[in-house]
Design an enzyme around this catalytic site. Structure first.
Site, PDB file in Angstrom:
ATOM      1  CB  ALA A 103       3.669  -9.889   2.612  1.00 17.09           C
ATOM      2  CG  ASP A 106      -2.096  -6.699  -4.044  1.00 17.00           C
ATOM      3  OD1 ASP A 106      -3.214  -5.658  -3.602  1.00 17.00           O
ATOM      4  OD2 ASP A 106      -2.582  -7.729  -4.699  1.00 17.00           O
ATOM      5  CE  LYS A 107       0.763  -2.497   3.683  1.00 16.26           C
ATOM      6  NZ  LYS A 107       1.335  -3.259   5.057  1.00 16.26           N
ATOM      7  CE1 TYR A 154       1.354   2.553   3.672  1.00 19.48           C
ATOM      8  CE2 TYR A 154       3.437   1.253   3.160  1.00 19.48           C
ATOM      9  CZ  TYR A 154       2.405   2.004   2.804  1.00 19.48           C
ATOM     10  OH  TYR A 154       2.672   2.625   1.601  1.00 19.48           O
ATOM     11  N   GLY A 155       1.970  -0.298   9.913  1.00 18.82           N
ATOM     12  CA  GLY A 155       1.191  -0.766  10.760  1.00 18.82           C
ATOM     13  C   GLY A 155       0.095  -1.491  10.492  1.00 18.82           C
ATOM     14  CG  PHE A 156      -0.183  -5.350  10.495  1.00 16.09           C
ATOM     15  CD1 PHE A 156       0.733  -5.653   9.571  1.00 16.09           C
ATOM     16  CD2 PHE A 156      -0.576  -6.269  11.689  1.00 16.09           C
ATOM     17  CE1 PHE A 156       1.682  -6.661   9.704  1.00 16.09           C
ATOM     18  CE2 PHE A 156       0.482  -7.305  11.869  1.00 16.09           C
ATOM     19  CZ  PHE A 156       1.349  -7.324  10.811  1.00 16.09           C
ATOM     20  N   PRO A 219       7.758  -5.208  12.875  1.00 16.13           N
ATOM     21  CG  PRO A 219       9.437  -3.651  11.989  1.00 16.13           C
ATOM     22  CD  PRO A 219       8.593  -4.849  11.425  1.00 16.13           C
ATOM     23  CG  ASN A 220       6.102  -1.036  11.422  1.00 13.07           C
ATOM     24  OD1 ASN A 220       7.025  -0.600  12.211  1.00 13.07           O
ATOM     25  ND2 ASN A 220       6.283  -1.402  10.133  1.00 13.07           N
ATOM     26  CE  LYS A 258       7.831 -11.202   5.718  1.00 14.90           C
ATOM     27  NZ  LYS A 258       7.298 -10.399   4.849  1.00 14.90           N
ATOM     28  CG  ASN A 289       8.530  -8.594   8.357  1.00 17.29           C
ATOM     29  OD1 ASN A 289       8.521  -7.630   7.693  1.00 17.29           O
ATOM     30  ND2 ASN A 289       7.292  -9.148   8.724  1.00 17.29           N
ATOM     31  CB  THR A 290      11.409  -4.602   7.659  1.00 15.84           C
ATOM     32  OG1 THR A 290      10.411  -4.647   8.647  1.00 15.84           O
ATOM     33  CG2 THR A 290      10.742  -4.511   6.318  1.00 15.84           C
ATOM     34  CB  THR A 362      13.121  -2.462  -1.146  1.00 22.81           C
ATOM     35  OG1 THR A 362      12.474  -2.759   0.182  1.00 22.81           O
ATOM     36  CG2 THR A 362      13.747  -1.192  -0.922  1.00 22.81           C
TER      37      THR A 362
HETATM   38  C1  LIG Z   1       6.650  -0.532   2.381  1.00 20.02           C
HETATM   39  C2  LIG Z   1       6.590  -2.036   2.913  1.00 20.02           C
HETATM   40  C3  LIG Z   1       5.595  -2.628   3.493  1.00 20.02           C
HETATM   41  C4  LIG Z   1       5.400  -3.797   3.977  1.00 20.02           C
HETATM   42  N1  LIG Z   1       4.195  -4.358   4.418  1.00 20.02           N
HETATM   43  C5  LIG Z   1       4.509  -5.989   4.830  1.00 20.02           C
HETATM   44  C6  LIG Z   1       3.381  -6.411   5.465  1.00 20.02           C
HETATM   45  O1  LIG Z   1       2.324  -5.775   5.401  1.00 20.02           O
HETATM   46  N2  LIG Z   1       3.386  -7.745   5.745  1.00 20.02           N
HETATM   47  C7  LIG Z   1       4.626  -8.332   5.753  1.00 20.02           C
HETATM   48  O2  LIG Z   1       4.766  -9.541   6.073  1.00 20.02           O
HETATM   49  N3  LIG Z   1       5.784  -8.047   5.300  1.00 20.02           N
HETATM   50  C8  LIG Z   1       5.792  -6.520   4.789  1.00 20.02           C
HETATM   51  N4  LIG Z   1       6.843  -5.916   4.280  1.00 20.02           N
HETATM   52  C9  LIG Z   1       8.151  -6.467   4.399  1.00 20.02           C
HETATM   53  C10 LIG Z   1       8.434  -7.178   2.955  1.00 20.02           C
HETATM   54  O3  LIG Z   1       7.461  -8.304   2.689  1.00 20.02           O
HETATM   55  C11 LIG Z   1       9.776  -8.083   2.990  1.00 20.02           C
HETATM   56  O4  LIG Z   1       9.829  -9.060   3.866  1.00 20.02           O
HETATM   57  C12 LIG Z   1      10.796  -7.052   3.376  1.00 20.02           C
HETATM   58  O5  LIG Z   1      10.599  -5.727   2.942  1.00 20.02           O
HETATM   59  C13 LIG Z   1      12.298  -7.288   2.846  1.00 20.02           C
HETATM   60  O6  LIG Z   1      12.275  -7.638   1.532  1.00 20.02           O
HETATM   61  P1  LIG Z   1      12.937  -6.562   0.368  1.00 20.02           P
HETATM   62  O7  LIG Z   1      14.264  -6.066   0.736  1.00 20.02           O
HETATM   63  O8  LIG Z   1      13.043  -6.985  -1.016  1.00 20.02           O
HETATM   64  O9  LIG Z   1      12.026  -5.366   0.460  1.00 20.02           O
HETATM   65  C14 LIG Z   1       6.821  -4.533   3.856  1.00 20.02           C
HETATM   66  C15 LIG Z   1       7.785  -4.143   3.275  1.00 20.02           C
HETATM   67  C16 LIG Z   1       7.856  -2.619   2.863  1.00 20.02           C
HETATM   68  C17 LIG Z   1       8.931  -2.116   2.020  1.00 20.02           C
END
Ligand SMILES: Cc1cc2nc3c(=O)[nH]c(=O)nc-3n(C[C@H](O)[C@H](O)[C@H](O)COP(=O)(O)O)c2cc1C
Length: 406
Positions: A103, A106-107, A154-156, A219-220, A258, A289-290, A362
């Site tokens: 996620a 492609d928001k 980003y903050g959704f 976290p945002n 998640k 998540n992050t 990423t």
């Molecule tokens: C730029 C960015 C935007 C993200 N936006 C969302 C989001 O809208 N919703 C969500 O559940 N996770 C979001 N994530 C988290 C990712 O879905 C994923 O859980 C996290 O980045 C760990 O995977 P990666 O290390 O392969 O990036 C975002 C991550 C990044 C880098």
């Protein structure tokens, strides 16, 4: 003296403006070359020249360009049939491989076709909020080039339920589309009732999604992660389950939760207690998540930026958490493992820790579109090398090893 200062400042601003324009033109040209090179399947060219040039752009602009490339399908089209040992069942469907796009890429569900072309086995869109909202002020995405990581806040930013619903309906109406698409649900920043936002998400997207994700781990958005606490989560998931059973269509749409990688073991135990109850159960977990932790990037100039950290510094944290959740749920709840995957062997680690499926984000930013084929080839070879016939046989086989790393 003051006038000289003013003049110098004006000149400097002009120079920066010119440099920035040059950067944008370079990256724009690079994007064009990327499209053509990708079209001609010149992966090496894309990786060596195009990706570094695209990275000259601000991170959010590159993200937008990448979404556009997928939307207009000028990205590479996977040339290979997925190996048999990658085929894996997913709630009554068959994925041709277990690698999904996470996620946040492609928001707004604009790029699904292009992402499928890249070779992903499933696609998660969102996070989607009920009402359109802009998210946090820019800049809000940062590349930590040395660590190949990202911090985002980003903050959704979301076009809202209705815009995304229309795109998904259109996609479903196309006869040639049979991909697995999940919708990641969030809440509006200034909502009066967070639970009602998720309930609305289930009602709106339940009928068109292959799975739904309750995202309470970004976290945002202030207060969002508090919804992972025992009583709040129980209340939320009871309402989510009630709403799903009231759907006219697709009543059994799988629901994933998640989670944040910053939870303590006690938090995880509480969550498992909640999801084992019939009334507040979920069908799967997404880990993770992050992170808000900066332990792995202490020396980075950007460590102070607020937001969620992703990529390699998150890898081990999320893998250990997968093993913990796999053990706490006795391996009975399917897990999508995500966090720092950049190679087939990273994916293999997540799977042997307990994940049935994996996602990446990423690494795609740093490695470019060839990443998906590379991960699949390496993962398939590793499965065979280790003496297994199918990816499903690997799930959880080395859970204890990762538990010991805690
Ligand atoms: C730029 C960015 C935007 C993200 N936006 C969302 C989001 O809208 N919703 C969500 O559940 N996770 C979001 N994530 C988290 C990712 O879905 C994923 O859980 C996290 O980045 C760990 O995977 P990666 O290390 O392969 O990036 C975002 C991550 C990044 C880098």
């Amino acid at each position: 003296m003051d006038q000289d200062h003013l003049k110098n400042a004006k000149n400097a601003t002009r120079r920066i403006g010119r440099l920035r324009s040059l950067g944008i033109v370079t990256a724009g040209a690079a994007a064009l070359v990327a499209g053509i090179a990708a079209y001609k399947k010149q992966d090496q060219l894309v990786r060596t020249f195009v990706m570094p040039a695209v990275r000259l752009l601000p991170a959010e602009t590159s993200h937008q360009l990448a979404v556009l490339a997928c939307k207009y399908r000028v990205c590479p089209v996977s040339q290979y049939e997925d190996e048999q040992n990658l085929h894996t069942p997913f709630f009554g469907r068959m994925l041709s491989n277990p690698i999904g796009i996470a996620a946040g890429f492609d928001k707004n569900a604009e790029a699904v076709g292009g992402l499928q072309d890249l070779g992903f086995g499933f696609i998660e869109v969102g996070t989607v909020t009920p009402v359109a909202q802009e998210g946090n002020p820019k800049p809000r995405v940062f590349r930590l080039a040395e660590e190949k990581a990202i911090i985002n806040r980003y903050g959704f930013n979301s076009e809202g339920h209705q815009a995304v619903l229309q795109r998904l309906r259109l996609l479903r109406s196309k006869e040639d589309f049979n991909g697995v698409v999940g919708v990641n649900l969030g809440r509006n920043k200034s909502t009066m009732s967070p639970i009602a936002d998720y309930v609305q998400g289930v009602r709106v997207f339940g009928p068109v999604a292959d799975y739904l994700v309750i995202n309470v781990s970004s976290p945002n958005t202030k207060g969002l992660r508090d919804m992972q606490t025992k009583d709040k989560l129980r209340e939320l998931l009871e309402e989510v389950n009630d709403t799903r059973s009231s759907l006219d269509k697709n009543k059994n749409v799988p629901i994933f939760l998640k989670l944040s990688p910053d939870l303590s073991l006690d938090d995880m135990k509480d969550i498992v207690w909640v999801i084992k109850r019939k009334k507040s159960r979920v069908d799967g977990l997404i880990v993770s998540n992050t992170t808000v932790s900066r332990d792995q990037i202490e020396s980075s100039k950007l460590a102070e930026e607020a937001g969620g950290l992703s990529g390699p510094p998150l890898k081990s944290l999320s893998t250990v958490m997968i093993a913990q959740m796999y053990q706490l749920t006795d391996g009975k709840v399917p897990i999508i493992g995500v966090g720092g995957i950049a190679t087939g062997s990273d994916a293999y680690e997540k799977i042997e820790a307990g994940a049935s499926y994996v996602q990446v984000y990423t690494a795609l930013v740093y490695e470019g579109p060839a990443l998906v084929e590379n991960i699949k080839a390496e993962l398939s070879a590793l499965i065979t090398q280790q003496g297994y016939t199918n990816v499903a046989d690997v799930v959880g086989t080395n859970c204890k090893f990762y538990l010991a790393k805690k």
